[in-house]
Motif scaffolding. Sequence first.
Motif, PDB file in Angstrom:
ATOM      1  N   VAL A 619       0.818  -1.224   0.000  1.00 39.61           N
ATOM      2  CA  VAL A 619       0.000   0.000   0.000  1.00 39.61           C
ATOM      3  C   VAL A 619       0.850   1.271   0.000  1.00 39.61           C
ATOM      4  CG1 VAL A 619      -1.968  -1.103   1.125  1.00 39.61           C
ATOM      5  CG2 VAL A 619      -0.191  -0.003   2.528  1.00 39.61           C
ATOM      6  N   LEU A 620       2.166   1.134  -0.153  1.00 40.67           N
ATOM      7  CA  LEU A 620       3.034   2.301  -0.042  1.00 40.67           C
ATOM      8  C   LEU A 620       2.827   3.309  -1.162  1.00 40.67           C
ATOM      9  CD1 LEU A 620       6.418   0.858   1.279  1.00 40.67           C
ATOM     10  CD2 LEU A 620       4.564   1.966   2.532  1.00 40.67           C
ATOM     11  N   ARG A 621       2.228   2.882  -2.286  1.00 44.04           N
ATOM     12  CA  ARG A 621       1.950   3.823  -3.368  1.00 44.04           C
ATOM     13  C   ARG A 621       0.530   4.383  -3.303  1.00 44.04           C
ATOM     14  NH1 ARG A 621       5.748   3.974  -7.343  1.00 44.04           N
ATOM     15  NH2 ARG A 621       7.351   2.349  -7.300  1.00 44.04           N
ATOM     16  N   HIS A 622      -0.222   3.930  -2.314  1.00 45.21           N
ATOM     17  CA  HIS A 622      -1.587   4.422  -2.159  1.00 45.21           C
ATOM     18  C   HIS A 622      -1.560   5.864  -1.658  1.00 45.21           C
ATOM     19  CE1 HIS A 622      -5.711   4.701  -0.537  1.00 45.21           C
ATOM     20  NE2 HIS A 622      -6.004   3.695  -1.344  1.00 45.21           N
ATOM     21  N   LYS A 623      -2.541   6.661  -2.044  1.00 40.81           N
ATOM     22  CA  LYS A 623      -2.577   8.075  -1.644  1.00 40.81           C
ATOM     23  C   LYS A 623      -2.693   8.249  -0.139  1.00 40.81           C
ATOM     24  CE  LYS A 623      -7.587   8.537  -2.350  1.00 40.81           C
ATOM     25  NZ  LYS A 623      -8.657   9.278  -3.079  1.00 40.81           N
ATOM     26  N   ASN A 624      -3.199   7.221   0.563  1.00 45.21           N
ATOM     27  CA  ASN A 624      -3.338   7.291   2.016  1.00 45.21           C
ATOM     28  C   ASN A 624      -2.353   6.354   2.706  1.00 45.21           C
ATOM     29  OD1 ASN A 624      -4.556   8.406   4.289  1.00 45.21           O
ATOM     30  ND2 ASN A 624      -6.029   6.735   4.490  1.00 45.21           N
ATOM     31  N   ALA A 625      -1.190   6.177   2.087  1.00 42.95           N
ATOM     32  CA  ALA A 625      -0.207   5.214   2.589  1.00 42.95           C
ATOM     33  C   ALA A 625       0.262   5.538   4.000  1.00 42.95           C
ATOM     34  CB  ALA A 625       0.985   5.160   1.643  1.00 42.95           C
ATOM     35  N   ILE A 626       0.340   6.825   4.344  1.00 42.88           N
ATOM     36  CA  ILE A 626       0.845   7.222   5.662  1.00 42.88           C
ATOM     37  C   ILE A 626      -0.007   6.622   6.773  1.00 42.88           C
ATOM     38  CG2 ILE A 626       1.107   9.215   7.197  1.00 42.88           C
ATOM     39  CD1 ILE A 626       2.073  10.805   4.838  1.00 42.88           C
ATOM     40  N   VAL A 627      -1.298   6.444   6.510  1.00 37.87           N
ATOM     41  CA  VAL A 627      -2.193   5.828   7.495  1.00 37.87           C
ATOM     42  C   VAL A 627      -2.245   4.314   7.314  1.00 37.87           C
ATOM     43  CG1 VAL A 627      -4.581   5.689   8.303  1.00 37.87           C
ATOM     44  CG2 VAL A 627      -3.589   7.908   7.727  1.00 37.87           C
ATOM     45  N   LEU A 628      -2.437   3.862   6.080  1.00 41.77           N
ATOM     46  CA  LEU A 628      -2.661   2.447   5.818  1.00 41.77           C
ATOM     47  C   LEU A 628      -1.471   1.569   6.182  1.00 41.77           C
ATOM     48  CD1 LEU A 628      -4.497   2.689   2.368  1.00 41.77           C
ATOM     49  CD2 LEU A 628      -5.511   2.260   4.618  1.00 41.77           C
ATOM     50  N   GLU A 629      -0.265   2.107   6.071  1.00 41.57           N
ATOM     51  CA  GLU A 629       0.916   1.275   6.312  1.00 41.57           C
ATOM     52  C   GLU A 629       0.961   0.750   7.749  1.00 41.57           C
ATOM     53  OE1 GLU A 629       4.657   3.177   6.110  1.00 41.57           O
ATOM     54  OE2 GLU A 629       4.125   4.806   7.465  1.00 41.57           O
ATOM     55  N   ARG A 630       0.312   1.436   8.684  1.00 44.61           N
ATOM     56  CA  ARG A 630       0.321   0.984  10.083  1.00 44.61           C
ATOM     57  C   ARG A 630      -0.558  -0.249  10.289  1.00 44.61           C
ATOM     58  NH1 ARG A 630      -1.896   6.234  12.438  1.00 44.61           N
ATOM     59  NH2 ARG A 630      -0.837   7.680  11.050  1.00 44.61           N
ATOM     60  N   TYR A 631      -1.588  -0.393   9.458  1.00 47.85           N
ATOM     61  CA  TYR A 631      -2.625  -1.402   9.714  1.00 47.85           C
ATOM     62  C   TYR A 631      -2.604  -2.578   8.729  1.00 47.85           C
ATOM     63  CZ  TYR A 631      -4.260   2.856  12.004  1.00 47.85           C
ATOM     64  OH  TYR A 631      -4.325   3.995  12.748  1.00 47.85           O
ATOM     65  N   CYS A 632      -2.162  -2.329   7.508  1.00 50.09           N
ATOM     66  CA  CYS A 632      -2.267  -3.349   6.459  1.00 50.09           C
ATOM     67  C   CYS A 632      -1.272  -4.486   6.663  1.00 50.09           C
ATOM     68  CB  CYS A 632      -2.028  -2.700   5.091  1.00 50.09           C
ATOM     69  SG  CYS A 632      -2.036  -3.878   3.721  1.00 50.09           S
ATOM     70  N   TYR A 633      -1.762  -5.711   6.445  1.00 43.50           N
ATOM     71  CA  TYR A 633      -0.913  -6.903   6.353  1.00 43.50           C
ATOM     72  C   TYR A 633      -1.159  -7.483   4.976  1.00 43.50           C
ATOM     73  CZ  TYR A 633       1.412 -11.271   7.618  1.00 43.50           C
ATOM     74  OH  TYR A 633       2.265 -12.339   7.668  1.00 43.50           O
ATOM     75  N   CYS A 634      -0.192  -7.315   4.104  1.00 48.96           N
ATOM     76  CA  CYS A 634      -0.381  -7.632   2.688  1.00 48.96           C
ATOM     77  C   CYS A 634      -0.687  -9.114   2.461  1.00 48.96           C
ATOM     78  CB  CYS A 634       0.855  -7.233   1.896  1.00 48.96           C
ATOM     79  SG  CYS A 634       1.159  -5.450   1.879  1.00 48.96           S
ATOM     80  N   ARG A 635      -1.577  -9.340   1.511  1.00 48.85           N
ATOM     81  CA  ARG A 635      -1.937 -10.719   1.164  1.00 48.85           C
ATOM     82  C   ARG A 635      -0.766 -11.454   0.533  1.00 48.85           C
ATOM     83  NH1 ARG A 635      -7.283 -11.837   1.514  1.00 48.85           N
ATOM     84  NH2 ARG A 635      -8.703 -10.077   1.825  1.00 48.85           N
ATOM     85  N   LYS A 636       0.077 -10.736  -0.189  1.00 45.00           N
ATOM     86  CA  LYS A 636       1.239 -11.361  -0.838  1.00 45.00           C
ATOM     87  C   LYS A 636       2.508 -10.694  -0.346  1.00 45.00           C
ATOM     88  CE  LYS A 636      -1.215 -12.545  -5.096  1.00 45.00           C
ATOM     89  NZ  LYS A 636      -1.243 -12.416  -6.574  1.00 45.00           N
TER      90      LYS A 636
END
Length: 636
Positions: A619-636
């Motif tokens: 999610v690091l290229r997502h526009k809301n990466a600053i928030v999402l990176e704390r919570y996301c656990y990537c499927r791959k």
Amino acid sequence: MTYPHLYQTIRLVSYTILTGGLLAYLVLYGRLHNWPVIGRGELRIISNKTVSRDMSVSDDAQICHIPHLDPFSPDVNKFIHVRKSYSCQKWNLITYQRDFKLIVNKTVISQHYRNFSKCSYQPYIKQVDSHNGIKLLREKFMNFTEFIKVTDEFCVAVCFDKNDKILTKEHHAFVIRNQTLVRVRNKARSVTQGETSAKKRPMDVAMIGLESTSAMNFIRHMNYTRNFLRKELAAVELEMYNKIAINTFPNVIPMMLGIPLQEMNDTQGFNDHYPFIWKDFKKAGYVTLMGQDGTSGAAFHYLRKGFRQAPVDYYMRPYIRELERTNNIGLCSGNRLVLQCIFDKLADFITTYHDVPKFTFTFISNPSHDNPNGLGVVDLPLMRTLSDLNTRGLLNNTLLLVFGDHGSRYGPIRRTSQGILEENLPVFYVSLPRWFREEHSDLYENLRGNRDKLTSNVDVYATLHDILELGKGHVTPRVTGKYGTSFLRNIRRGRTCASLQIPTNFCMCQSSNHSYPNTSKIAHDLSQRVVKEINTMLLNVSHLCVNLTLGTIRHVWRLRSQLKNETNDFSTKIYFVVQFTVLPSNADFEATVRYFKGEFSLIGDILRTNKYGGQSDCVLRHKNAIVLERYCYCRK
């Protein structure tokens, strides 16, 4: 004979009426004030409603009292491991610098490179419109076999063997006095408004920031620097300095702009157009420097574009970036600690421009970002740098600020109740030169009197503006921050987190009052509903991130206010802090939840309290990466 029984009956009836009336009053009062019934019924967290800034505590005659902390308390002492040194791998490097020369080390050549042919001097500058790129000045490339006189700030020495095969690449930095720049700044200083030139005495400013450094961890690991600051530089520690935001960037912004990140209109793009404080110092005739290690996560660059143009006169990023790419192992580049390179250039800059007002901002990240026990590596290099400058009289006209952006956000200490407090209470020392302490004794006494008053990032901005105005001969400041007050002025004791824009979940004018068992219904319900909120935030990237489930509940606390003369805010609003882990990421989270008028609402961000590097790369290229990176656990 019947009268005594009658009196007993009357007393019993009266007692019953009185008790019943009191109970009825308490029930009615509780309903009117929406007291929660802990352990009964279902808890509700308002769906998708996060209260980002709860500033409702009244300012009326309140005094903040932050709990006393012991840096070596039993809760944290078992996690402390002091380390003062860091050994760099030995490299057989061909060139070294002396004064303004690059010199070939003939001893190294005779022992390790007998087929040595030549070295190439290749200077470079920052590439415009790129926060990472460099531009090689090819027209200045020159070969040398013994030494070469340097004319540029940054260069790489590439050395070859007789078959033109590269033997070594070594980056060097020089601080070369720019006399044209000096004339421009002197002219700017001569036309600034103020009193007569005799009363103008611009003071140098040196800001030295330390990543993830709480006041307590500074005591634990920076004892040499701390003793030097206190004994040799008469530095004042701001004991109630409270951070304003979660990580580095939003804590630096109030220092540099005087406003919280929410008012900055942050686009996460280039930062050149913002009126950062160093621009005011430039206009006042100062030369400026900025240097940070950990360039990928540097204050103005993490998930942002940094600057199109060099923001200051001596911008170390191109050099540090290349150091991190060359001969890089751990905290080292070749035989040198990267942090030592920053301190060396800071000292060179202060020496080179000893007769010109200076504003410098340096920030050290790598040793302590992921490990609070790594901070000790900074201690001796920093103390020796300050001691050398002081011995040579180069701090005699300097406002020195040594500070942390916040405390440690990860690790076992952070998961303790003391660790919560430490994260929100970064270190902050202020040192003023002797002449200022004597000529402006009233301002110095104000600073000393402010050490046990609530202060924060916005006060730093006000202080820097105060220094600018004092340098122009204005004893009474004409410019202050929107929210802050200069450390040199008398700060009122009744200020609150609300007045300083400190969100409730970071405000340390409160502490844990009651701990609930991890197996209790309220602990389970609060944790479960916060997990639900996290999954709600991940809905739009559910194709990239897995659904999270509750793992282990660590702690649940109810908070109480530490404000004297407190208002009814904490009697009608109840705050909880919950810590838990989730699966499958094993992520540790912490959330502050407020109960008010029968509803539970999240206060501020859900904090990630363990490292997550690599888990959320998708999610690091997502526009809301600053928030999402704390919570996301990537499927791959």
